[in-house]
Design an enzyme around this catalytic site. Sequence first.
Site, mmCIF file in Angstrom:
data_model
loop_
_atom_site.group_PDB
_atom_site.id
_atom_site.type_symbol
_atom_site.label_atom_id
_atom_site.label_comp_id
_atom_site.label_asym_id
_atom_site.label_seq_id
_atom_site.Cartn_x
_atom_site.Cartn_y
_atom_site.Cartn_z
ATOM 1 N N HIS A 204 -1.157 8.429 16.927
ATOM 2 C CA HIS A 204 -1.366 7.567 18.592
ATOM 3 C C HIS A 204 -0.469 6.175 18.684
ATOM 4 C CE1 HIS A 204 -4.301 10.559 18.753
ATOM 5 N NE2 HIS A 204 -5.330 10.250 18.037
ATOM 6 N N ASP B 173 -5.526 15.992 12.266
ATOM 7 C CA ASP B 173 -5.859 15.105 12.928
ATOM 8 C C ASP B 173 -6.451 15.827 14.258
ATOM 9 O OD1 ASP B 173 -7.132 11.688 13.010
ATOM 10 O OD2 ASP B 173 -7.135 12.788 14.390
ATOM 11 N N HIS C 292 -7.534 14.566 16.649
ATOM 12 C CA HIS C 292 -6.581 14.302 17.973
ATOM 13 C C HIS C 292 -5.082 14.427 17.758
ATOM 14 C CE1 HIS C 292 -10.328 12.124 17.792
ATOM 15 N NE2 HIS C 292 -10.224 12.144 19.176
ATOM 16 N N ASP D 287 -11.224 13.816 11.224
ATOM 17 C CA ASP D 287 -12.059 13.872 12.132
ATOM 18 C C ASP D 287 -12.131 15.666 12.452
ATOM 19 O OD1 ASP D 287 -9.644 13.699 12.680
ATOM 20 O OD2 ASP D 287 -9.726 11.971 14.249
#
Length: 355
Positions: A131, A168, A170, A257
Amino acid sequence: MTRVGITFNKNHHLHDSLLNGYPCPENPQRIQNILEYLESSGLIDGEIFRFYDSIPASVMDILRVHTREYVDLIKACTRDPRQSPGNDVYVCPSSFDVTLHALGCVLKAGDLVISGECRHAYALIRPPGHHAGPDSCNGFCIFNNSGILARYMLEKKGLERIAIINIDAHASDGTYAAFEADPRVLCISMHQDQKTLYPFKGFIKDIGVRPAIGYCINMEMPTESGNPEYSLFYDEVAEKILDKFNPQLVILECGFDAYHKEPLAKLNLTVDGYYRIIFKLASKWNVVTLLEGGYHDDLGLLASVVLRALAGLENIKDEVDQIDLLASRHAKTRKEFNNNLSLLKARLEPYWGHI
């Protein structure tokens, strides 16, 4: 040749939100759990798998991706940890040193693979990085680990084609921001539908900008997507484009995740789902895997699955009943997935042909 080299930043525990007085799911226990699991499993034998020491990266390495102003901001925040450089990002007095050690582990992992000392490598590092963009950060990340490794390989090792794959839950928005205009780096991110999950970026329509249109690929996985959907996307899109691009190195942003037990997301990958994607990647290309997210109790188990897949060893038994898992999810999941897959294929066809 050692099949899989492993690195980890030994000072990672000095980056801890509790030093600032509050808990955070991204904490030192994550790597500690992985190391304890690997030690108790007896998997690390010094032959197929081997730990390697590394030296810290330099600020110049960070500047391959991030701006000087952003690096200075991180340093300033470590001097006053009450400041945060981004949303859901904490720093401690030692956080900058921790990130240099983490990046050193990442660069060492890349060197092990490119030199031929190891077939693949796994950098067990924190904080995560996907990120973090050139001049900003969010979501527990400070510096973009995969991006810095990619630029290091392009600029110092002479590579010409690198793929960064994100699994991931995200979206890999920081990596996208770093490479959206760089056709030397193919970015493929498969993540939970961004209408339902942070960072609310990384939509199917986002495919990069000139001169790299088509080189940033985002697949929105509907909530409850699991092994079947991930397998279909990998086989029908990711692998076909990777074959055409023919990367000299694959960097895998491996978040845990997307796992069915993850409390911060709503995806249903199991150990078989992780194993299949990583095994298929490792059977064709040299892979450097980086630990990203994942905030549940099975991080050690999944790390061992990653190592087995990289080495081509048989997977451990998947304890999840796939029939029950599929029966319990919402019926619209597969329909939404098929629609998204068709939209993505149509979006990419002008750049990659029929896939």
